[in-house]
Design a protein around this motif. Structure first.
Motif, mmCIF file in Angstrom:
data_model
loop_
_atom_site.group_PDB
_atom_site.id
_atom_site.type_symbol
_atom_site.label_atom_id
_atom_site.label_comp_id
_atom_site.label_asym_id
_atom_site.label_seq_id
_atom_site.Cartn_x
_atom_site.Cartn_y
_atom_site.Cartn_z
ATOM 1 N N ILE A 160 0.851 -1.128 0.151
ATOM 2 C CA ILE A 160 0.059 0.083 0.043
ATOM 3 C C ILE A 160 0.799 1.266 -0.173
ATOM 4 C CG2 ILE A 160 -1.607 1.364 1.291
ATOM 5 C CD1 ILE A 160 -3.088 -1.517 2.303
ATOM 6 N N LEU A 161 1.934 1.247 0.817
ATOM 7 C CA LEU A 161 2.844 2.159 0.623
ATOM 8 C C LEU A 161 3.531 2.536 -0.442
ATOM 9 C CD1 LEU A 161 3.896 4.684 2.558
ATOM 10 C CD2 LEU A 161 5.738 2.887 3.306
ATOM 11 N N TYR A 162 4.020 1.406 -1.079
ATOM 12 C CA TYR A 162 4.564 1.365 -2.298
ATOM 13 C C TYR A 162 3.555 2.047 -3.562
ATOM 14 C CZ TYR A 162 6.709 -0.080 -6.705
ATOM 15 O OH TYR A 162 7.470 -0.036 -8.027
ATOM 16 N N SER A 163 2.248 1.700 -3.558
ATOM 17 C CA SER A 163 1.333 2.148 -4.410
ATOM 18 C C SER A 163 1.198 3.535 -4.255
ATOM 19 C CB SER A 163 0.108 1.467 -4.112
ATOM 20 O OG SER A 163 0.262 -0.076 -4.569
ATOM 21 N N ILE A 164 1.153 4.237 -2.937
ATOM 22 C CA ILE A 164 0.989 5.544 -2.674
ATOM 23 C C ILE A 164 1.939 6.466 -3.137
ATOM 24 C CG2 ILE A 164 0.712 7.231 -0.769
ATOM 25 C CD1 ILE A 164 -1.064 5.203 0.773
ATOM 26 N N LEU A 194 1.847 9.406 -6.062
ATOM 27 C CA LEU A 194 2.212 10.692 -5.959
ATOM 28 C C LEU A 194 3.655 10.968 -7.067
ATOM 29 C CD1 LEU A 194 2.357 10.638 -1.914
ATOM 30 C CD2 LEU A 194 0.970 11.980 -3.558
ATOM 31 N N VAL A 195 4.412 9.923 -7.138
ATOM 32 C CA VAL A 195 5.459 10.196 -8.103
ATOM 33 C C VAL A 195 4.960 10.370 -9.467
ATOM 34 C CG1 VAL A 195 7.551 9.198 -9.392
ATOM 35 C CG2 VAL A 195 7.376 9.125 -6.882
ATOM 36 N N LEU A 196 4.028 9.585 -9.713
ATOM 37 C CA LEU A 196 3.382 10.081 -11.115
ATOM 38 C C LEU A 196 2.662 11.139 -11.165
ATOM 39 C CD1 LEU A 196 2.155 6.066 -12.029
ATOM 40 C CD2 LEU A 196 3.964 7.525 -13.087
ATOM 41 N N ALA A 197 1.903 11.530 -10.264
ATOM 42 C CA ALA A 197 1.273 12.809 -10.262
ATOM 43 C C ALA A 197 2.288 13.909 -10.274
ATOM 44 C CB ALA A 197 0.303 12.964 -8.913
ATOM 45 N N GLY A 198 3.163 13.859 -9.746
ATOM 46 C CA GLY A 198 4.330 14.926 -9.745
ATOM 47 C C GLY A 198 5.016 14.986 -10.988
ATOM 48 N N ALA A 199 5.093 14.022 -11.473
ATOM 49 C CA ALA A 199 5.696 13.797 -13.045
ATOM 50 C C ALA A 199 4.880 14.687 -13.919
ATOM 51 C CB ALA A 199 6.067 12.378 -13.413
#
Length: 162
Positions: A5-9, A13-18
């Motif tokens: 779950i932590l990995y998915s979150i 977040l990384v994809l949203a930032g990119a």
């Protein structure tokens, strides 16, 4: 399970930032409309000076139209003169609109030295552009009053890493 779950979150977040980073570089300002009017300024060989209203510039966000109107010629001396123009944005920008009105007053002295001021507006408002200077000698200069509407648009054909 908590690690997934932590990995998915973190991944989301990384994809949203990119995506946000890419979107910021995919925007470009496009000129929707622009209009210029101007005239000449005769600087006589005396110390006279004054304040001279050169014209009016306006922008209509709803119609995507700009306009400027100015006097054709003014005369002054070589003392410190002030040159003004009124700007106004009429009709409201759409909610969250990406349009900007840009008003510029430019005056060239007889030596060709440029004196300029600019104001940007994103909503209904008005004001005055003002420039003051003393030319170094007599002669003929000129002035230009410009109003422009630009709009920030997405352009995915823009290379991200140039």
């Amino acid at each position: 399970m908590n690690g997934k779950i932590l990995y998915s979150i973190v991944l989301v977040l990384v994809l949203a930032g990119a995506l946000a980073y890419a979107m910021s570089y995919a925007r470009e300002d496009v000129i929707v409309d622009t209009f210029e009017s101007g005239g000449r300024v005769v600087f006589h060989d005396n110390d006279s000076h004054g304040t001279f209203h050169l014209g009016v510039a306006s922008a209509d966000f709803e119609k995507n139209a700009v306009f400027s109107s100015s006097f054709s010629s003014i005369e002054t001396g070589t003392g410190t003169s002030t040159f003004t123009a009124v700007w106004k944005s009429i009709r409201e920008n759409t909610f969250g609109g990406a349009k900007t009105a840009v008003f510029t007053l430019t005056v060239w002295d007889p030596a060709g030295v440029l004196h300029s001021t600019t104001h940007e507006s994103r909503g209904v408002s008005s004001g005055t552009l003002s420039i003051s200077f003393s030319p170094h000698g007599p002669g003929e200069g000129r002035f230009l009053l410009t109003s422009t509407i630009s709009e920030s648009r997405l352009n995915f054909s823009t290379p991200l890493f140039t």
